[in-house]
Design an enzyme around this catalytic site. Sequence first.
Site, PDB file in Angstrom:
ATOM      1  N   CYS A  97      -3.062   1.928   9.339  1.00  0.00           N
ATOM      2  CA  CYS A  97      -2.232   1.727   8.140  1.00  0.00           C
ATOM      3  C   CYS A  97      -2.998   2.094   6.863  1.00  0.00           C
ATOM      4  O   CYS A  97      -2.412   2.130   5.782  1.00  0.00           O
ATOM      5  CB  CYS A  97      -1.740   0.286   8.055  1.00  0.00           C
ATOM      6  SG  CYS A  97      -0.652  -0.143   9.420  1.00  0.00           S
ATOM      7  N   HIS A 116       2.629   5.793   5.564  1.00  0.00           N
ATOM      8  CA  HIS A 116       3.599   5.829   6.661  1.00  0.00           C
ATOM      9  C   HIS A 116       4.828   5.043   6.229  1.00  0.00           C
ATOM     10  O   HIS A 116       4.781   4.287   5.266  1.00  0.00           O
ATOM     11  CB  HIS A 116       2.999   5.238   7.944  1.00  0.00           C
ATOM     12  CG  HIS A 116       2.578   3.814   7.775  1.00  0.00           C
ATOM     13  ND1 HIS A 116       1.354   3.453   7.246  1.00  0.00           N
ATOM     14  CD2 HIS A 116       3.232   2.656   8.009  1.00  0.00           C
ATOM     15  CE1 HIS A 116       1.276   2.148   7.182  1.00  0.00           C
ATOM     16  NE2 HIS A 116       2.404   1.613   7.632  1.00  0.00           N
ATOM     17  N   GLU A 156       9.372  -5.957   9.448  1.00  0.00           N
ATOM     18  CA  GLU A 156       8.681  -4.690   9.226  1.00  0.00           C
ATOM     19  C   GLU A 156       8.838  -3.780  10.442  1.00  0.00           C
ATOM     20  O   GLU A 156       9.030  -2.571  10.323  1.00  0.00           O
ATOM     21  CB  GLU A 156       7.205  -4.962   8.951  1.00  0.00           C
ATOM     22  CG  GLU A 156       6.380  -3.738   8.666  1.00  0.00           C
ATOM     23  CD  GLU A 156       4.909  -4.091   8.618  1.00  0.00           C
ATOM     24  OE1 GLU A 156       4.277  -3.831   7.598  1.00  0.00           O
ATOM     25  OE2 GLU A 156       4.385  -4.642   9.618  1.00  0.00           O
TER      26      GLU A 156
END
Length: 136
Positions: free
Chosen positions: A34, A40, A124
Amino acid sequence: MKAYFGRRYLVSASHRLHAEALTAEENRAAYGKCNNAHGHGHNYFVEVLVGGAVDPATGMVVDLVALDRTVDERILQRFDHTNLNLDTLFADRVPTTENFCQAIFDLLRDALPAGELEYVRVEETENNFFECWARG
Ligand code: NI
């Protein structure tokens, strides 16, 4: 007696998890992939729960049209199809979903009638979700 109403919204946005206070190595250790420089995307499902007395005239706990308008103006127009890192709210905060959930909660709490917002829940991924509650 209080009743509750929940509604679900979709926010598609990108982010990169990177803390200025950490070294490149510490960032990679903390955030893994991440921390990738290109960022992303996520399709965040944002759930909003509001509570109050049932209006005897309408039989409803909240004005759904007004709630949708508030969420559209304060959340969807601001964050949908954006890069969260570029929002002023994340100028000095990493746009983790913990911080994103807190930001949505604060924006909605300030815009909705006092005491109406109970919680904001952000999914998420299918395996991760985050919650912010009015009751701490
Ligand atoms: Ni992510």
